[in-house]
Design an enzyme around this catalytic site. Structure first.
Site, mmCIF file in Angstrom:
data_model
loop_
_atom_site.group_PDB
_atom_site.id
_atom_site.type_symbol
_atom_site.label_atom_id
_atom_site.label_comp_id
_atom_site.label_asym_id
_atom_site.label_seq_id
_atom_site.Cartn_x
_atom_site.Cartn_y
_atom_site.Cartn_z
ATOM 1 N N HIS A 188 0.808 -1.218 0.000
ATOM 2 C CA HIS A 188 0.000 0.000 0.000
ATOM 3 C C HIS A 188 0.844 1.272 0.000
ATOM 4 C CE1 HIS A 188 -3.957 -1.703 -0.291
ATOM 5 N NE2 HIS A 188 -3.360 -2.760 0.230
ATOM 6 N N GLU A 431 -10.821 -10.902 -7.729
ATOM 7 C CA GLU A 431 -9.456 -10.845 -7.193
ATOM 8 C C GLU A 431 -9.056 -12.140 -6.514
ATOM 9 O OE1 GLU A 431 -8.930 -7.599 -4.447
ATOM 10 O OE2 GLU A 431 -10.845 -7.935 -3.478
ATOM 11 N N ASP A 455 -4.402 -8.578 -5.862
ATOM 12 C CA ASP A 455 -4.720 -9.783 -5.098
ATOM 13 C C ASP A 455 -4.826 -10.999 -6.010
ATOM 14 O OD1 ASP A 455 -4.764 -9.185 -2.322
ATOM 15 O OD2 ASP A 455 -6.513 -7.917 -2.666
ATOM 16 N N CYS A 502 -8.948 -2.804 -12.067
ATOM 17 C CA CYS A 502 -8.589 -1.703 -11.176
ATOM 18 C C CYS A 502 -7.304 -1.987 -10.397
ATOM 19 C CB CYS A 502 -9.730 -1.356 -10.230
ATOM 20 S SG CYS A 502 -10.103 -2.677 -9.074
HETATM 21 C C1 PEP Z 1 -6.423 -5.428 -6.056
HETATM 22 O O1 PEP Z 1 -6.336 -6.362 -5.264
HETATM 23 O O2 PEP Z 1 -5.965 -5.461 -7.225
HETATM 24 C C2 PEP Z 1 -7.092 -4.169 -5.661
HETATM 25 C C3 PEP Z 1 -7.348 -3.226 -6.529
HETATM 26 O O3 PEP Z 1 -7.397 -4.012 -4.345
HETATM 27 P P1 PEP Z 1 -6.347 -3.637 -3.169
HETATM 28 O O4 PEP Z 1 -5.044 -3.309 -3.836
HETATM 29 O O5 PEP Z 1 -6.936 -2.491 -2.424
HETATM 30 O O6 PEP Z 1 -6.328 -4.896 -2.380
HETATM 31 MG MG MG Z 2 -7.509 -6.356 -3.447
#
Ligand code: PEP
Ligand code: MG
Length: 545
Positions: A188, A431, A455, A502
């Protein structure tokens, strides 16, 4: 000059001052102590220091976020003086002849447990506060408090790794780069850097943090993954030239504002933006995104000391929808757990948190939290073009339960006379490999899919996205992941649903043409990548084999 290198996860160049964020060591050792009086004096000194720090934080918060929100730090100051809490610490030191850190940790556990078992929701939430002040005391005892880090106007944040809750408390206007000893490309911190449009380097190693000092001048090159500490004049000049060229390239992309996301042969695609906070809307509009494809609603929970109320959430969602003036806004319901820990949720420690109690699993087992968020979302739907998206789906039965709860919440609001939009689209994240494999069953139940490649990659390749040691095994273009995406596209379209991506892969322009050939309808990327992806789309020609 000293040069350290790691892996650049966002290409940009910035100069600033090193600001080290120290992590607290959460493993507290129990040591036998003969001189208990000395331990009690250590506690007194730590308390005095903690009180001064809290007073400083309170005054800063008062100015920046107002009296109501700042009150929490007044409560912390009061708790620090609480007789029962302090008696417990000194009793443990006296009777068990143990070190102060251990006495504080045991007291924190006991008090947090006591608060958590109370009936009153307000008192339950105090468990997180008692942990917070105890962590502060322990950090003062061990000398690892980070509030005294240099606060420069241009901070290069250097840390072991940063938890999402730690990044929340940073003064983002002053942060110009991130450098972490550990971490991974999809962590993150990396996502935050992309959102903030600042360079980030991960995996520079433990030696780096030992070698650098707070306040040293440095330049971060997110392209090469290098950080130059106390750079010499020649290096400064060379990097300044590179930075200026980089700026020039980014300026050229600005000319694509207002242009269509259309390939040479006339295929159109939506390019939306991912955001993690209401504050990012300016960047979404400035980069001309067609909508918001992923609003990570977790920030509301991470920034708060207690469960955000329906009203607080409603105000935030309404603001995003109104600011986007009728453009699509997809808000993902809370994705807490795994690496996104929030104290007041009181989640148990897990062996494998990524495979654990997180996201929709929390929502389905604690429906009161889920319903509060859904009520806020549906109420906000009257103010724009809302889509609601659910994370970490693995089965049809889960989705049935979710849709049933949505129906219930909607009916209740209508019965209360609340005005809502008729056309809120519902979608799920693809995901997990399970979701992709049964996408033919899930597609008829929803309006859209959005592929979370961060994910999906970790679960398909069995590579923990937080683990820097296995970066070399993470092939983001792995055929298995691409096949799962293609399979999901085909199943979505067969059943009349649209599908976007995304995850971070959506911004990988070496794959843009492949995604368009698969039939992807939308790509949602960090605001700073919108124009870069538009440029890539405009250079594709799908008529050529
Ligand atoms: C993902 O897992 O690609 C996603 C967009 O969600 P996050 O990165 O918030 O887990
Ligand atoms: Mg995710």
């Amino acid at each position: 000059m000293t040069v350290f290198s790691g892996k650049g996860v966002y290409g940009a160049i910035a100069q600033g001052k090193i600001t080290i964020i120290k992590q607290q060591d959460t493993t507290i050792k129990c040591l036998h102590i003969e001189n208990t009086e000395a331990e009690k004096s250590r506690i007194e000194a730590a308390k005095t220091a903690a009180a001064e720090q809290l007073q400083g934080i309170y005054e800063k918060a008062l100015k920046e976020i107002g009296e109501t929100n700042a009150q929490i730090f007044e409560i912390h100051m009061m708790m620090l003086e609480d007789d029962d809490y302090n008696d417990s610490i000194t009793n443990i030191i006296d009777t068990q002849k143990v070190n102060a850190e251990y006495a504080v940790a045991v007291t924190a556990d006991n008090f947090a447990e006591m608060f958590s078992s109370m009936d009153d929701a307000y008192m339950r939430a105090r468990a997180a506060d008692v942990r917070d002040i105890s962590n502060r005391l322990i950090a003062n005892l061990t000398g690892s408090i980070s509030d005294n880090a240099v606060s420069d106007d241009r901070m290069i944040i250097c840390a072991d790794d940063l938890a999402p809750s730690e990044t929340v408390s940073l003064d983002k206007d002053k942060v110009v780069a991130f450098v972490t000893a550990h971490g991974s490309s999809n962590s993150h911190t990396a996502i935050l850097a992309r959102n903030m449009n600042i360079p980030a380097i991960i995996g520079v190693g433990d030696e780096f943090l030992k070698a650098v000092k707070n306040g040293s001048a440095a330049i971060v090159d997110g392209y090469t993954g290098e950080i130059f500490v106390e750079p010499d004049e020649a290096t400064k000049a060379c990097l300044e030239k590179k930075r200026a060229e980089d700026e020039q390239k980014k300026r050229l992309l600005q000319e694509l504002k207002g242009k269509d996301n259309i390939t040479i042969d006339g295929t159109k695609v939506n390019i939306y933006a991912n955001i993690g906070s209401v504050d990012n809307i300016g960047a979404v509009l400035a980069n001309d995104a067609g909508g918001i494809g992923l609003f990570r609603s977790e920030f509301l929970y991470l920034e708060s000391n207690d469960y955000p109320s329906e009203e607080q959430q409603f105000a935030a969602y309404k603001r995003v929808l109104e600011s986007m003036a009728g453009k699509k806004v997809i808000i993902r319901t809370l994705d807490i757990g795994a690496d996104k820990q929030v104290d007041y949720f009181n989640l148990a420690k897990e062996e494998n948190p990524a495979l654990g109690y997180r996201a929709i699993r929390i929502c389905l087992t604690r429906p009161e939290i889920f319903k509060t968020q859904l009520r806020a979302l549906y109420r906000a739907s009257a103010y724009g073009n809302l889509g609601i998206m659910f994370p970490m789906i693995t089965s049809v039965s889960e989705l049935e339960k979710i849709l049933e709860i949505c129906r219930e919440v909607k009916e209740q609001l209508i019965a209360e006379g609340v005005e809502l939009s008729e056309r809120v689209e519902l979608g799920i994240m693809i995901e997990t490999p399970a979701a992709a494999i049964i996408s033919d069953r899930l597609a008829p139940m929803v309006d859209f899919f959005s592929v979370g490649t961060n994910d999906l990659t970790q679960y398909t390749l069995a590579c923990d996205r937080q683990n820097a040691a296995i970066e070399q095994f993470v092939d983001t273009h792995h055929e298995a992941v691409l096949r799962l995406i293609e399979m999901s596209v085909q199943n979505a379209h067969k059943h009349g649903a649209w599908i976007g991506i995304c995850g971070e892969l959506a911004a990988d322009t070496t794959l843009t043409e492949s995604f368009l050939r698969m039939g992807i309808d939308e790509l949602s990327v960090s605001p700073s990548f919108v124009l870069k992806v538009r440029n890539a789309v405009r250079h594709c020609d799908l008529s050529k084999k």
